[in-house]
Design a protein around this motif. Structure first.
Motif, PDB file in Angstrom:
ATOM      1  N   ALA B   6      10.888  10.367   8.480  1.00 32.50           N
ATOM      2  CA  ALA B   6       9.514   9.885   8.540  1.00 32.50           C
ATOM      3  C   ALA B   6       8.601  10.713   7.652  1.00 32.50           C
ATOM      4  N   SER B   7       8.925  10.746   6.362  1.00 30.13           N
ATOM      5  CA  SER B   7       8.096  11.473   5.411  1.00 30.13           C
ATOM      6  C   SER B   7       7.118  10.491   4.771  1.00 30.13           C
ATOM      7  N   VAL B   8       6.327  11.015   3.856  1.00 33.15           N
ATOM      8  CA  VAL B   8       5.414  10.154   3.126  1.00 33.15           C
ATOM      9  C   VAL B   8       6.253   9.341   2.132  1.00 33.15           C
ATOM     10  N   PRO B   9       6.070   8.026   2.108  1.00 32.96           N
ATOM     11  CA  PRO B   9       6.866   7.262   1.153  1.00 32.96           C
ATOM     12  C   PRO B   9       6.481   7.596  -0.286  1.00 32.96           C
ATOM     13  N   LEU B  10       7.451   7.472  -1.194  1.00 31.60           N
ATOM     14  CA  LEU B  10       7.185   7.715  -2.606  1.00 31.60           C
ATOM     15  C   LEU B  10       6.273   6.619  -3.154  1.00 31.60           C
ATOM     16  N   LEU B  11       6.573   5.384  -2.745  1.00 35.32           N
ATOM     17  CA  LEU B  11       5.789   4.242  -3.189  1.00 35.32           C
ATOM     18  C   LEU B  11       5.399   3.429  -1.968  1.00 35.32           C
ATOM     19  N   ALA B  12       4.120   3.145  -1.843  1.00 35.20           N
ATOM     20  CA  ALA B  12       3.677   2.270  -0.764  1.00 35.20           C
ATOM     21  C   ALA B  12       2.796   1.192  -1.358  1.00 35.20           C
ATOM     22  N   VAL B  13       3.246  -0.038  -1.288  1.00 38.17           N
ATOM     23  CA  VAL B  13       2.439  -1.171  -1.725  1.00 38.17           C
ATOM     24  C   VAL B  13       1.785  -1.729  -0.479  1.00 38.17           C
ATOM     25  N   GLU B  14       0.451  -1.767  -0.476  1.00 39.04           N
ATOM     26  CA  GLU B  14      -0.271  -2.181   0.725  1.00 39.04           C
ATOM     27  C   GLU B  14      -1.185  -3.347   0.412  1.00 39.04           C
ATOM     28  N   ASP B  15      -0.939  -4.471   1.069  1.00 36.18           N
ATOM     29  CA  ASP B  15      -1.910  -5.560   1.051  1.00 36.18           C
ATOM     30  C   ASP B  15      -2.238  -6.056  -0.367  1.00 36.18           C
ATOM     31  N   LEU B  16      -1.275  -6.004  -1.258  1.00 36.13           N
ATOM     32  CA  LEU B  16      -1.547  -6.274  -2.671  1.00 36.13           C
ATOM     33  C   LEU B  16      -1.656  -7.773  -2.952  1.00 36.13           C
ATOM     34  N   SER B  17      -2.751  -8.176  -3.582  1.00 36.09           N
ATOM     35  CA  SER B  17      -2.900  -9.562  -4.027  1.00 36.09           C
ATOM     36  C   SER B  17      -3.205  -9.567  -5.515  1.00 36.09           C
ATOM     37  N   VAL B  18      -2.527 -10.422  -6.243  1.00 41.25           N
ATOM     38  CA  VAL B  18      -2.770 -10.551  -7.683  1.00 41.25           C
ATOM     39  C   VAL B  18      -2.981 -12.018  -8.018  1.00 41.25           C
ATOM     40  N   GLU B  19      -4.001 -12.276  -8.832  1.00 40.30           N
ATOM     41  CA  GLU B  19      -4.278 -13.650  -9.277  1.00 40.30           C
ATOM     42  C   GLU B  19      -4.238 -13.703 -10.796  1.00 40.30           C
ATOM     43  N   PHE B  20      -3.891 -14.844 -11.310  1.00 36.90           N
ATOM     44  CA  PHE B  20      -3.978 -15.070 -12.754  1.00 36.90           C
ATOM     45  C   PHE B  20      -4.973 -16.184 -12.997  1.00 36.90           C
ATOM     46  N   ARG B  21      -5.924 -15.920 -13.878  1.00 40.96           N
ATOM     47  CA  ARG B  21      -6.867 -16.996 -14.228  1.00 40.96           C
ATOM     48  C   ARG B  21      -6.300 -17.731 -15.421  1.00 40.96           C
ATOM     49  N   THR B  22      -6.021 -18.996 -15.264  1.00 35.88           N
ATOM     50  CA  THR B  22      -5.498 -19.796 -16.375  1.00 35.88           C
ATOM     51  C   THR B  22      -6.422 -20.976 -16.592  1.00 35.88           C
ATOM     52  N   ARG B  23      -6.200 -21.665 -17.696  1.00 38.71           N
ATOM     53  CA  ARG B  23      -7.041 -22.812 -18.008  1.00 38.71           C
ATOM     54  C   ARG B  23      -6.931 -23.890 -16.938  1.00 38.71           C
ATOM     55  N   SER B  24      -5.753 -23.979 -16.328  1.00 37.02           N
ATOM     56  CA  SER B  24      -5.572 -25.049 -15.343  1.00 37.02           C
ATOM     57  C   SER B  24      -5.833 -24.575 -13.914  1.00 37.02           C
ATOM     58  N   ARG B  74      -3.641  -1.773  -2.418  1.00 37.19           N
ATOM     59  CA  ARG B  74      -3.427  -0.529  -3.134  1.00 37.19           C
ATOM     60  C   ARG B  74      -1.941  -0.387  -3.453  1.00 37.19           C
ATOM     61  N   ILE B  75      -1.640   0.362  -4.490  1.00 34.27           N
ATOM     62  CA  ILE B  75      -0.264   0.758  -4.778  1.00 34.27           C
ATOM     63  C   ILE B  75      -0.286   2.277  -4.810  1.00 34.27           C
ATOM     64  N   VAL B  76       0.185   2.896  -3.751  1.00 31.83           N
ATOM     65  CA  VAL B  76       0.125   4.362  -3.676  1.00 31.83           C
ATOM     66  C   VAL B  76       1.461   4.925  -4.136  1.00 31.83           C
ATOM     67  N   PHE B  77       1.396   5.696  -5.212  1.00 31.59           N
ATOM     68  CA  PHE B  77       2.609   6.318  -5.743  1.00 31.59           C
ATOM     69  C   PHE B  77       2.355   7.809  -5.849  1.00 31.59           C
ATOM     70  N   GLY B  78       3.097   8.573  -5.099  1.00 36.63           N
ATOM     71  CA  GLY B  78       2.941  10.021  -5.117  1.00 36.63           C
ATOM     72  C   GLY B  78       1.496  10.452  -4.851  1.00 36.63           C
ATOM     73  N   GLY B  79       0.812   9.781  -3.930  1.00 40.61           N
ATOM     74  CA  GLY B  79      -0.534  10.172  -3.554  1.00 40.61           C
ATOM     75  C   GLY B  79      -1.642   9.574  -4.401  1.00 40.61           C
TER      76      GLY B  79
END
Lengths: 343, 327
Positions: B6-24, B74-79
């Motif tokens: 139960a250490s601190v994870p090296l990578l923690a992806v939390e609640d990440l949302s990504v959108e792409f704006r396109t013409r359509s 957030r994407i937490v990597f090494g703090g």
């Protein structure tokens, strides 16, 4: 198997491509040849599905193009339904009566469909050229193969970019079966598809085979798919068929060291112990350019090699019932070698 | 939440949302995804094409397209939060602590630069070695990825090498600065099956040597199962299930995972034994996407699925599922 029985019988087929620089005086240099297909013999029975497996550069595509008569062989014979077709030049094969009977489904439906043709036009094309159908007869035949391949009528007016991957694969299959072929060559028909769609297309192919009494030559490097679809498999390495036999038997007990290495490299879900049992193939394949005719193609990468392997080229011989391997030291532990009782 | 200490994870992806704006329209490519990766762990992101696997990888690397916007998480990597890190900080981390192997090595390598030079470039960029020593280090790296005759190969251009050799060069480049996290984006697509085995074994071995975390992106469930301790299954921009590999195969809890396993030709005795997954991924440009994006393809769908927000259920031992009616 008797030659008269098989739908397709290939005997001693070779294709050599000249390589190297062209000399101004041809007699001043010894020509080099790339041996793409080097003495291949096999047969495909009526209603049989034969899988052809092997890695890139092993000569699968050349063999397929020879059988589809898009390339002229350097040597050997191709007999289709008892008639020699290997001597008809590829340029003139389009006029031969067998053209419609051997059809092909290409690897990537996106690349093999004309972007300017609607699905209807793509399927109609071979009918226009080989059957000279037109008008109502043409529309009826296109509608019929569309129904067979599960394409709804409203999709026929669409262009390739308006179709999904699975729908494009169906158009490619519909186009190939439109002229009622007897032998269908499938060149990695599902490699561009996601697993969810792949299953549907494979099941469609199996249904079509039964309904239309087709024979398949199924080329793939997904061994899991080959195992599910094929009755018999051919394993190719550097222009040679190194093993052939009933699919289940070859997968359960490969006799050739190359087949064994190939099978052990297949990742299997749920089998995390795979890595410990893997048989590696060290090094790179031998050069296909002017290979020494007496050396086994796998020599140098094979753990079972001996002096015999450089002294004479191994030929296919029966290891178990119906299973053949071209190896001086076949793996014979799993299946008991049986005395010949072939009919 | 993980079986690892139960250490601190090296990578923690939390609640990440990504959108792409396109013409359509706006493509909602990732919707509130989350997972953790500890040092030395291997995890696979598995899904059909278009499910958001590569977008996730690119978001972590900070190499998303201009049209992309990170709308939450957030994407937490090494703090450090990589989403809000500036270009300078990202430039320091990328290549040194975070490395990626791309899908097609032939297009990812510079075609007009010898491969040894390309590896030396990375070493020089991150200041580990002097210019005089860099070429020798590059040769050492080529030897580590078991390229025969590395001294001569260092002078080769990518077109002179086979696909498997190019992928080894990519691995050598990725590992040159001993990163803490390696992202392998479909590293063996287009390679032969025996080459695939060799490359994957090599990645696994080097990762174990350096206690490096690996994120494998693949559509091949069999490959994921063989090399990864954990698997996260993606569907239409959601992570629908995360589990240790054995648990995922023994007791898949999301209907999509179960279908995906049943559709993979591996263990099935015949074609009839394979399941197909009806329907296709939903159009991610739709404004009225249901909270669960699997509803249109799901056999267990109920009104709750289209109305209630998606819940992420913890089932113990690192097993999570995003479903109202898990199996």
């Amino acid at each position: 198997m008797m030659a008269g029985e098989a739908l397709l019988a290939v005997e001693g087929l070779r294709k050599l491509f000249p390589v190297g620089k062209r000399a101004i005086w041809p007699r001043n240099r010894v020509p080099s040849f790339l041996h793409a297909v080097d003495g291949v013999s096999f047969a495909i029975g009526r209603g049989e599905t034969v899988g052809l497996v092997g890695e890139s550069g092993c000569g699968k595509s050349t063999l397929v193009r020879l059988i589809a008569r898009l390339l002229d062989p350097s040597d050997g014979s191709i007999r289709f339904d008892g008639e020699e077709i290997g001597t008809v030049p590829a340029r003139r094969f389009g006029l031969a009566p067998q053209r419609g009977q051997i059809q092909m489904v290409f690897q990537d439906a996106t690349d093999s469909l004309n972007p300017h043709f609607t699905a209807f036009r793509a399927i109609a094309d071979p009918l226009l050229r080989l059957r000279r159908l037109s008008g109502a007869a043409l529309r009826a035949r296109v509608a019929e193969v569309a129904r067979l391949t599960g394409l709804s009528a409203d999709l026929l007016g669409r262009y390739p970019h308006q179709l999904s991957g699975g729908q494009k694969a169906r158009v490619g299959i519909a186009r190939a079966i439109a002229v009622e072929p007897r032998l269908l060559i499938l060149d990695e028909p599902t490699s561009a598809l996601d697993v969810s769609v792949q299953v549907v297309i494979l099941q469609l192919l199996q249904d079509l085979k039964r309904q239309l009494n087709l024979s398949y030559l199924f080329v793939s490097h997904d061994l899991n798919v080959v195992r599910l679809l094929c009755d018999r498999i051919l394993v190719m390495y550097l222009g040679h068929i190194v093993e052939s036999g009933p699919a289940g038997q070859v997968f359960a007990a490969p006799a050739h060291p190359y087949t064994q290495a190939l099978l052990s490299a297949v990742p299997r879900p749920g089998a995390s112990a795979g890595r410990s049992t893997r048989i590696g193939l060290p090094g790179e394949p031998r050069s296909p350019i002017d290979p020494a005719p007496q050396i086994c193609p796998l020599y140098g990468r094979c753990g079972r090699a001996s002096e015999a392997c450089v002294a004479s080229m191994p030929v296919l011989r029966e290891i178990a019932a119906g299973q053949f391997a071209a190896c001086h030291h076949p793996i014979a532990d799993a299946v008991e070698p049986r005395l010949m009782a072939a009919g | 939440m993980n079986t690892a200490p139960a250490s601190v994870p090296l990578l923690a992806v939390e609640d990440l949302s990504v959108e792409f704006r396109t013409r359509s329209g706006t493509v909602r490519a990732l919707d509130r995804i989350g997972f953790e990766l500890h040092r030395g762990e291997t995890m696979a992101l598995v899904g059909e094409s278009g499910s958001g696997k590569s977008v996730t990888a690119y978001a972590i690397m900070g190499i998303l397209d201009e049209a992309a916007r990170t709308t939450s998480g957030r994407i937490v990597f090494g703090g450090l939060d990589l989403v809000h890190a500036d270009d300078k900080a990202m430039g320091e981390i990328r290549g040194r602590e975070l490395a990626i192997i791309f899908q097609n090595p032939r297009t990812a390598l510079n075609p007009i630069r010898p491969v040894g030079r390309q590896i030396a470039d990375i070493l020089l960029r991150h200041g580990n070695v002097t210019a005089a020593l860099a070429p020798q280090h590059a040769i050492d790296m080529l030897a580590r990825v078991r390229i025969p005759d590395p001294k001569r190969r260092a002078l080769s251009y990518p077109f002179e090498l086979s696909g498997g050799m190019c992928q080894r060069v990519m691995i050598a480049m990725a590992l040159a600065c001993e990163p803490q996290l390696l992202i392998a984006d479909e590293p063996t697509t287009g390679l032969d099956i025996t080459t695939q085995a060799v490359i994957m074994d090599l990645i696994a071995e080097l990762a174990a040597e350096q206690n490096m975390a690996t994120l494998l992106i693949t559509h091949d469930l069999g490959l994921a199962a063989e090399y990864c301790g954990h698997i996260a299954v993606m569907h239409a921009g959601h992570i629908v299930e995360t589990a240790p590999t054995a648990a995922l195969f023994a007791t898949p809890r999301h209907p999509y995972t179960a279908k995906l396993i049943a559709a993979t030709p591996g263990g099935a005795p015949d074609l009839a034994g394979l399941a197909s997954i009806p329907g296709a991924l939903p159009d991610l440009r739709r404004a009225d996407l249901p909270p669960c994006r699997y509803t249109a393809r799901c056999e267990r769908v109920a009104t709750d699925c289209e109305e209630l927000p998606l819940r992420r259920l913890a089932l113990g031992a690192g097993h999570h599922v995003a479903c109202h009616f898990p199996l």
